[in-house]
Scaffold this active site. Structure first.
Site, short mmCIF file in Angstrom:
data_model
loop_
_atom_site.label_atom_id
_atom_site.label_comp_id
_atom_site.label_asym_id
_atom_site.label_seq_id
_atom_site.Cartn_x
_atom_site.Cartn_y
_atom_site.Cartn_z
N VAL A 74 -5.83 4.36 -7.24
CA VAL A 74 -6.12 4.01 -8.37
C VAL A 74 -7.17 4.24 -9.69
CG1 VAL A 74 -7.29 1.52 -8.67
CG2 VAL A 74 -5.89 1.60 -6.92
N ALA A 119 -11.56 6.29 -10.01
CA ALA A 119 -11.13 6.35 -9.83
C ALA A 119 -10.85 6.26 -7.80
CB ALA A 119 -9.51 7.66 -9.58
N LYS A 120 -9.70 6.10 -7.75
CA LYS A 120 -10.12 6.31 -5.68
C LYS A 120 -8.56 6.21 -5.40
CE LYS A 120 -13.40 6.18 -2.16
NZ LYS A 120 -14.72 6.55 -2.73
N GLY A 121 -8.70 6.24 -4.21
CA GLY A 121 -7.15 6.35 -3.31
C GLY A 121 -7.47 6.39 -2.02
#
Ligand code: NAD
Length: 431
Positions: A74, A119-121
């Protein structure tokens, strides 16, 4: 939840009845909106991630079967720079959680003024169920699936829960294979031998200590002799405990997943590290005066409390019992909004996660800069720069909090969201 969020135009991919951590983030944005002045016309930008990629990650298991895992990346906001944020491998990861974590990265990066968006995953997997080979295949396939949107100038992943230097090395190698060039700057938190930075491992705990020292000065608490209680004795809590102890504080209690150990005269932190390295936890530490049950940790009176383990530890249930002067949020999201209000009413000074634990991403930024120039700094240079950035960030937030008469959390959000939305406004909407 429905009434609380009725004012939000929720995207169709969210369930209004169960917003999860994204709902907490929306409440925080609501608190900051009245302070944004004319920039509030852009606030919807912060309530929708810019880009969400959901991927299927298939791997061949060692027994020949095929397993599929759900993965996400994201990118919440990239107004101020490329996306930046970790990758989490956990069986309970949800889109709502990754969205919230990506948004908190936007706020965190802006609060310390590093030139990144948020952001992050994550992958919905329990990595303990995988062999090393399976974990490597999973990481490589995930990297290939998200390679469409990551890159040194686009979005730079880093380690988070259950991912480490080795996972970052595999991600970098996979990306390099796809792109046909070395691209060390595509991820941070890499091994030192592969373009990683000195000081990265200790950076988050060091940052917690630096803002703690600033907060203590404002509150009139002397660091030497201060009673400090720490939840979590890993990368963040363990390093913060060492730094406070070295500065003369008494680490009166440490809780990890095995036990709570207490010594009112101060635990020997170096010995405790050695013990944990040998046994895997603080339980049965011979240097403890007392060992307590899990919940009793919150009754221990302290000057400084550092939650540095998990999310949602300080809740409306235990907040009324907490007796401390300063809370330094080493973990992400350790305090629920209800608990936040209870503690603020009790005059506890809370240094929020988006400021207190930003030391890690700050040294990730240093790593990325060093990779671009292929010129590496000494550990002293890194620590001095980290200290300066954390001190400046804390003091800028402090000024806003005094000026607007708000908590440090709201002040951090005001400062950060203003930076993000100013960038948005000056860039303008495309087309
Ligand atoms: P870690 O895995 O190194 O350590 C976690 C610690 O928490 C361990 O001591 C573990 O025993 C303890 N713990 C686990 N479950 C517990 C429980 N139920 N009760 C009490 N203690 C428990 O993790 P870390 O890197 O230190 O991260 C801790 C927190 O800080 C996480 O919320 C993480 O997202 C956040 N954080 C970490 C970094 C970083 O650079 N490592 C940066 C920003 C935020």
């Amino acid at each position: 939840m429905t009434t609380e969020h009725a004012k939000h135009a929720l995207p169709s991919y969210l369930n209004a009845e169960d917003l999860g951590p994204w709902g907490v983030y929306l409440q925080q944005i609501d608190r900051v909106t009245p302070h944004l002045g004319s920039l509030s016309r852009w606030v919807e930008t912060l309530k929708r991630p810019k880009r969400i990629l959901t991927v299927d990650v298939p791997i061949e298991r060692d027994d020949g079967t095929i397993a599929h895992y759900e993965g996400y990346r994201v990118q919440h906001n990239m107004s101020r720079g490329p996306g930046k944020g970790g990758v989490r491998f956990h069986q309970d990861v949800t889109l709502s959680e990754v969205m919230a974590l990506s948004a908190w990265m936007t706020v965190k990066n802006a609060s310390v003024n590093v030139p990144y968006g948020g952001a992050k995953g994550g992958i919905r997997v329990d990595p303990k169920t995988l062999s090393r080979g399976e974990l490597q295949r999973l990481t490589r396939r995930y990297t290939s699936e998200i390679s469409l949107i990551i890159g040194p100038n686009k979005d730079i992943p880093a380690p988070d829960v259950n991912t480490n230097e080795q996972v970052m090395a595999w991600m970098m190698d996979s990306y390099a294979m796809i792109e046909g060039n070395l691209s060390t700057g595509v991820v941070t938190g890499k091994p030192i031998s592969l373009g990683g930075s000195l000081g990265r491992r200790e950076a988050t705990g060091r940052g917690v200590f630096v803002v703690g020292r600033e907060a203590a000065a404002k509150r009139g608490v002397a660091i030497a002799g201060a009673r400090v209680a720490v939840q979590g004795f890993g990368n963040v809590g363990g390093v913060a405990a060492t730094m406070f102890s070295d500065a003369g504080s008494k680490i009166i209690a440490v809780q990890d997943h095995t036990a709570t150990v207490v010594h009112q005269g101060g635990l020997d932190v170096a010995l405790l590290h050695k013990f944990v390295a040998e046994t895997g936890g603080v339980a049965n530490f011979p240097g403890a005066e007392q060992t307590l049950g899990r919940d009793a940790f919150w009754d221990i009176e302290s000057d400084i409390l550092i939650p540095a383990a998990l999310e949602q530890q300080i809740t409306a249930a235990n907040a009324p019992r907490i007796r401390t002067k300063i809370i330094l949020e080493g973990a992400n999201g350790p305090t629920t909004p209800e608990a936040d209000d209870i503690l603020t009413d009790k005059d506890v000074l809370i240094v929020p996660d988006v400021l207190a634990n930003a030391g890690g991403v700050t040294v990730s930024y240093f790593e990325w800069v060093q990779d671009f120039s292929s010129f590496f700094w000494t550990e002293d240079e890194i620590n001095a720069r980290l200290t300066r950035i954390m001190q400046e960030a804390f003091n800028a937030v402090w000024v806003v909090a005094q000026d607007k008469k708000v908590t440090l959390r709201t002040a951090t959000f005001i400062l950060a969201c203003t930076r993000v939305l100013q960038a948005r406004e000056v860039r303008g909407l495309y087309p």
